[in-house]
Design a protein around this motif. Structure first.
Motif, PDB file in Angstrom:
ATOM      1  N   LEU A  40      41.923  27.128  49.218  1.00 62.64           N
ATOM      2  CA  LEU A  40      40.671  28.240  49.238  1.00 62.64           C
ATOM      3  C   LEU A  40      41.095  29.645  49.790  1.00 62.64           C
ATOM      4  CD1 LEU A  40      38.182  26.233  50.477  1.00 62.64           C
ATOM      5  CD2 LEU A  40      38.458  26.913  48.432  1.00 62.64           C
ATOM      6  N   GLU A  41      42.537  29.447  50.803  1.00 62.26           N
ATOM      7  CA  GLU A  41      42.725  31.027  51.453  1.00 62.26           C
ATOM      8  C   GLU A  41      43.480  31.216  50.291  1.00 62.26           C
ATOM      9  OE1 GLU A  41      45.244  29.449  54.954  1.00 62.26           O
ATOM     10  OE2 GLU A  41      43.544  29.729  56.120  1.00 62.26           O
ATOM     11  N   LYS A  42      44.367  30.840  49.498  1.00 62.94           N
ATOM     12  CA  LYS A  42      45.051  31.666  48.406  1.00 62.94           C
ATOM     13  C   LYS A  42      43.943  32.312  47.336  1.00 62.94           C
ATOM     14  CE  LYS A  42      49.513  28.924  48.392  1.00 62.94           C
ATOM     15  NZ  LYS A  42      49.702  27.648  47.944  1.00 62.94           N
ATOM     16  N   GLN A  43      42.794  31.470  47.055  1.00 64.15           N
ATOM     17  CA  GLN A  43      41.993  31.980  45.904  1.00 64.15           C
ATOM     18  C   GLN A  43      41.152  33.136  46.118  1.00 64.15           C
ATOM     19  OE1 GLN A  43      39.462  28.749  45.371  1.00 64.15           O
ATOM     20  NE2 GLN A  43      40.290  27.478  43.847  1.00 64.15           N
ATOM     21  N   LYS A  70      42.773  35.670  48.787  1.00 62.27           N
ATOM     22  CA  LYS A  70      43.955  36.378  48.835  1.00 62.27           C
ATOM     23  C   LYS A  70      43.996  37.193  47.595  1.00 62.27           C
ATOM     24  CE  LYS A  70      46.002  35.092  52.816  1.00 62.27           C
ATOM     25  NZ  LYS A  70      47.657  34.642  53.612  1.00 62.27           N
ATOM     26  N   GLY A  71      43.444  35.969  46.143  1.00 65.08           N
ATOM     27  CA  GLY A  71      43.864  36.261  44.978  1.00 65.08           C
ATOM     28  C   GLY A  71      42.511  37.332  44.101  1.00 65.08           C
ATOM     29  N   ARG A  72      41.403  36.786  45.145  1.00 67.42           N
ATOM     30  CA  ARG A  72      40.055  37.558  44.600  1.00 67.42           C
ATOM     31  C   ARG A  72      40.147  38.558  45.026  1.00 67.42           C
ATOM     32  NH1 ARG A  72      35.570  32.999  45.455  1.00 67.42           N
ATOM     33  NH2 ARG A  72      36.028  31.697  43.631  1.00 67.42           N
ATOM     34  N   LYS A  73      40.578  39.238  46.372  1.00 67.41           N
ATOM     35  CA  LYS A  73      40.134  40.627  47.128  1.00 67.41           C
ATOM     36  C   LYS A  73      41.331  41.189  46.598  1.00 67.41           C
ATOM     37  CE  LYS A  73      39.406  39.140  51.830  1.00 67.41           C
ATOM     38  NZ  LYS A  73      40.130  38.776  53.324  1.00 67.41           N
ATOM     39  N   LYS A  74      43.035  41.098  46.134  1.00 66.84           N
ATOM     40  CA  LYS A  74      43.753  41.420  45.216  1.00 66.84           C
ATOM     41  C   LYS A  74      43.399  42.293  44.413  1.00 66.84           C
ATOM     42  CE  LYS A  74      47.972  39.775  47.001  1.00 66.84           C
ATOM     43  NZ  LYS A  74      49.210  39.100  47.460  1.00 66.84           N
ATOM     44  N   ASN A  75      42.398  41.479  43.265  1.00 63.37           N
ATOM     45  CA  ASN A  75      41.521  41.738  42.034  1.00 63.37           C
ATOM     46  C   ASN A  75      40.586  42.634  42.402  1.00 63.37           C
ATOM     47  OD1 ASN A  75      43.809  39.644  40.323  1.00 63.37           O
ATOM     48  ND2 ASN A  75      41.636  37.759  40.858  1.00 63.37           N
ATOM     49  N   LYS A  76      40.222  42.859  43.507  1.00 66.15           N
ATOM     50  CA  LYS A  76      38.679  44.179  43.610  1.00 66.15           C
ATOM     51  C   LYS A  76      39.512  45.298  44.072  1.00 66.15           C
ATOM     52  CE  LYS A  76      35.170  40.831  45.318  1.00 66.15           C
ATOM     53  NZ  LYS A  76      34.859  40.846  47.341  1.00 66.15           N
ATOM     54  N   LYS A  77      41.032  45.361  45.062  1.00 68.08           N
ATOM     55  CA  LYS A  77      41.865  46.176  45.011  1.00 68.08           C
ATOM     56  C   LYS A  77      41.997  46.824  44.042  1.00 68.08           C
ATOM     57  CE  LYS A  77      43.241  44.648  50.231  1.00 68.08           C
ATOM     58  NZ  LYS A  77      43.718  44.852  50.964  1.00 68.08           N
ATOM     59  N   ARG A  78      42.271  46.564  42.351  1.00 70.23           N
ATOM     60  CA  ARG A  78      42.959  46.828  41.745  1.00 70.23           C
ATOM     61  C   ARG A  78      41.802  47.581  40.840  1.00 70.23           C
ATOM     62  NH1 ARG A  78      46.781  42.316  39.707  1.00 70.23           N
ATOM     63  NH2 ARG A  78      48.265  42.288  40.952  1.00 70.23           N
TER      64      ARG A  78
END
Length: 219
Positions: A206-209, A211-219
């Motif tokens: 869940l933590e990885k998921q 973090k992945g969503r946060k990176k996608n939003k920044k992009r």
């Protein structure tokens, strides 16, 4: 002990008085009847039932058995009376029992006339002893009541084969129960560890998921 003897006018040899009185009388009758069975002609036809000939032995062995049986009953009923607390009472009774058993084969060749006297004497002794044991007769004759000692309980042995087997079985059952409880505890512990590992793995996923969503939003 001597004071007690003087108080009641007895000695350790007092019970022998009966033997010294009865033995000569019994022996006199025994030899007299044996002599009469050999020399008196009327003894050959003076009997009754199966013992018509009093000068001959009993062919059916009824008289020897009756003689031994009546003597044994007399021993069982009267020998112990007055010997309470005497350590030799059991020995005297066992010897008398043995004599009662041996009297059957030892007296098979006696004339039947002797048994007529002997069995009658045994029955008289039996009735005489039972009458003297009655409380009313004892009170009338001034015979003191003998207190009965409480029965002594024999201690059980501390070790026996049955108890040893029982203890081994109980120890084995206890070990099996302890082993099964340890096995159950280990299973529970393993289940807890596995469940906690799965839970931690899910949390990491869940933590990885996240973090992945946060990176996608920044992009």
């Amino acid at each position: 002990m001597q004071k007690l003897f003087r108080e009641y006018g007895v000695t350790p040899f007092t019970p022998m008085k009966g033997l010294f009185i009865n033995a000569p009388i019994f022996m006199s009758f025994f030899f007299a009847i044996s002599n009469m069975a050999e020399k008196v002609p009327s003894f050959k036809t003076g009997g009754a039932f199966w013992f018509t000939d009093l000068s001959s032995p009993d062919e059916f062995y009824i008289f020897p058995i009756l003689c031994g049986l009546t003597f044994l009953i007399t021993v069982e009923c009267n020998t112990q009376d007055g010997m309470e607390g005497n350590p030799t009472a059991g020995i005297v009774k066992n010897v008398s029992r043995g004599f009662a058993a041996l009297s059957v084969p030892l007296t098979m060749g006696f004339p039947q006339a002797i048994f007529c006297y002997w069995i009658t004497s045994n029955l008289f002794s039996l009735v005489y002893g039972l009458v003297l044991k009655a409380p009313g007769v004892k009170k009338f004759l001034g015979v003191p009541q003998i207190p009965v000692a409480p029965p002594t309980t024999t201690p059980q042995p501390s070790f026996s084969l049955f108890s040893a087997i029982k203890q081994v079985a109980e120890a084995k059952a206890a070990r099996q129960a302890a082993a099964s409880s340890r096995t159950e505890q280990s299973k529970v512990t393993e289940e807890r560890i596995s469940s906690s590992a799965v839970l931690s793995q899910r949390i990491k996923n869940l933590e990885k998921q996240v973090k992945g969503r946060k990176k996608n939003k920044k992009r």
